[in-house]
Design an enzyme around this catalytic site. Structure first.
Site, short mmCIF file in Angstrom:
data_model
loop_
_atom_site.label_atom_id
_atom_site.label_comp_id
_atom_site.label_asym_id
_atom_site.label_seq_id
_atom_site.Cartn_x
_atom_site.Cartn_y
_atom_site.Cartn_z
N TYR A 1 48.72 -67.53 85.18
CA TYR A 1 47.43 -67.05 84.69
C TYR A 1 46.65 -68.20 84.06
CZ TYR A 1 44.15 -64.33 81.80
OH TYR A 1 43.03 -63.80 81.19
N GLY B 1 35.68 -55.46 88.07
CA GLY B 1 36.74 -55.08 87.13
C GLY B 1 36.22 -54.21 86.00
N LYS C 1 43.08 -70.04 85.09
CA LYS C 1 41.96 -70.13 84.16
C LYS C 1 41.47 -71.58 84.03
CE LYS C 1 41.18 -65.89 83.32
NZ LYS C 1 39.92 -65.29 83.80
N ILE D 1 38.24 -51.64 92.06
CA ILE D 1 38.96 -51.29 93.30
C ILE D 1 39.48 -49.86 93.23
CG2 ILE D 1 39.64 -53.64 93.91
CD1 ILE D 1 42.38 -53.05 92.63
N ARG D 2 39.27 -49.19 92.10
CA ARG D 2 39.67 -47.78 92.02
C ARG D 2 38.52 -46.98 91.42
NH1 ARG D 2 41.81 -47.52 86.66
NH2 ARG D 2 42.08 -49.67 85.84
#
Ligand code: VAH
Length: 328
Positions: free
Chosen positions: A142, A8, A146, A35-36
């Site tokens: 989310y 990330g 966590k 991923i990009r």
């Protein structure tokens, strides 16, 4: 051969951590992954970069083995607002990518940083100064990922001896990379709008108090935690971290107070709460007790609202004034 791998790396925290880790260890020692592909001007493009999906367990393992990686900073995740819209994907991505990182760390004897968040807290957590040890019953997907992540990290540390550490990041404010679909993104968007001389419509109510932290403090806390002697850490992967309990109205007022320093026109904010993100924010405490971090590894924030606002507006307007406030 890079010693550090970041997942990330193009995200809000990943961008800053890539810069900080390359400054500390040398550009060639830090492999940024995402991923990009980064744009040429993105910090990740200034050194080793690889396209890598956190769900690609084999690709992660082979990369760590081939490169001799010793530390993994795992920042890839879906944040709160996106996760609430895509709960099944959020559970799969956030949990499976963490399992892949922990399995790889176990197999390759790597240390791991895997952030948690104030999203672990829920409506029955004390609203003010949420304790280090308290009820963790979040009402967002989310937050569920966590809490599960903290427990999973505990299990890998207990069962396999993996040295995995993490911080319950509050809302993070930074100038360099846009936030990625969180509930606290309004704060960064507000500074950007003010720097463009534009009004801003805030998706939280004006009095929604949340714990926030300026990114330089968050990066320093991350590196200080990773440097701390393991035996001194009572909560290695889940330390509460606090900076400033802020409302949108307080941030807007400080921006207005400093507009003249950056030759900016007036700044108008209107409030149009988005039901989903307002509900997420209402489930989070308004302030956090970070006494354990202060005691165990000497955490102290360095930025308050005034200094942060000066640095944010300076960075976003490319105005040389900076964060130092002279008699304002
Ligand atoms: C989010 N910025 O809003 C993240 C963070 C505490 C909030 O986890 O989802």
């Amino acid at each position: 051969m890079p010693r550090v791998l970041i997942t990330g790396a193009l995200g809000q925290v990943g961008t800053e951590l890539t810069l900080a880790l390359r400054e500390r260890y040398g550009v060639s020692e830090v492999l940024a992954t995402d991923i990009r592909t980064p744009s040429p001007d993105h910090p990740a493009a200034s050194g080793p970069f690889k396209l890598l999906d956190g769900l690609d367990a084999a690709g992660l393992l082979s990369t760590v083995q081939e490169q001799g990686i010793q530390e993994i900073y795992h920042l890839a995740a879906l944040l709160s607002a996106v996760a609430e819209a895509k709960p099944a994907l959020a559970w799969h991505l956030n949990m499976q990518s963490l399992i892949n990182v922990l399995d790889t760390a176990h197999a390759c004897q790597c240390r791991v940083f895997a952030p948690s968040s104030i999203a672990v807290f829920g409506p029955d957590t004390p609203r003010n100064l949420a304790p280090q040890l308290t009820s963790l019953r979040p009402t967002s997907m989310y937050g569920v990922t966590k809490v599960a992540g903290e427990l999973l990290c505990d299990d890998y540390a207990r069962r396999y001896g993996v040295d995995v550490r993490g911080l319950r990041y509050p809302g993070l404010i930074s100038a360099s990379a846009p936030p990625g679909g969180g509930t606290t993104d309004y704060s960064v968007q507000m500074y950007h709008a003010a720097a463009r001389g534009e009004p801003y419509t805030c998706f939280l109510s004006s009095n929604t108090a949340l714990e926030m932290l300026f990114m330089p403090d968050a990066v320093r806390a991350t590196l200080d935690l990773m440097d701390a002697p393991r035996e001194s850490l009572r909560y290695p992967n889940a330390y509460n971290l606090a900076g400033m309990s802020l409302t949108p109205a307080a941030i807007a007022a400080e921006i207005r107070r400093q507009l003249h320093r950056f030759d900016l026109p007036h700044f108008e904010v209107e409030y149009a709460p988005d039901p989903v993100r307002q509900a997420i924010a209402d489930g989070w405490p308004s302030s956090i007790d970070d006494a354990a971090a202060r005691q165990d590894w000497h955490w102290r924030p360095a930025y308050d609202l005034r200094r942060m606002t000066g640095e944010m507006l300076s960075a976003l307007t490319h105005h040389p004034t900076g964060g130092i406030i002279h008699g304002t």
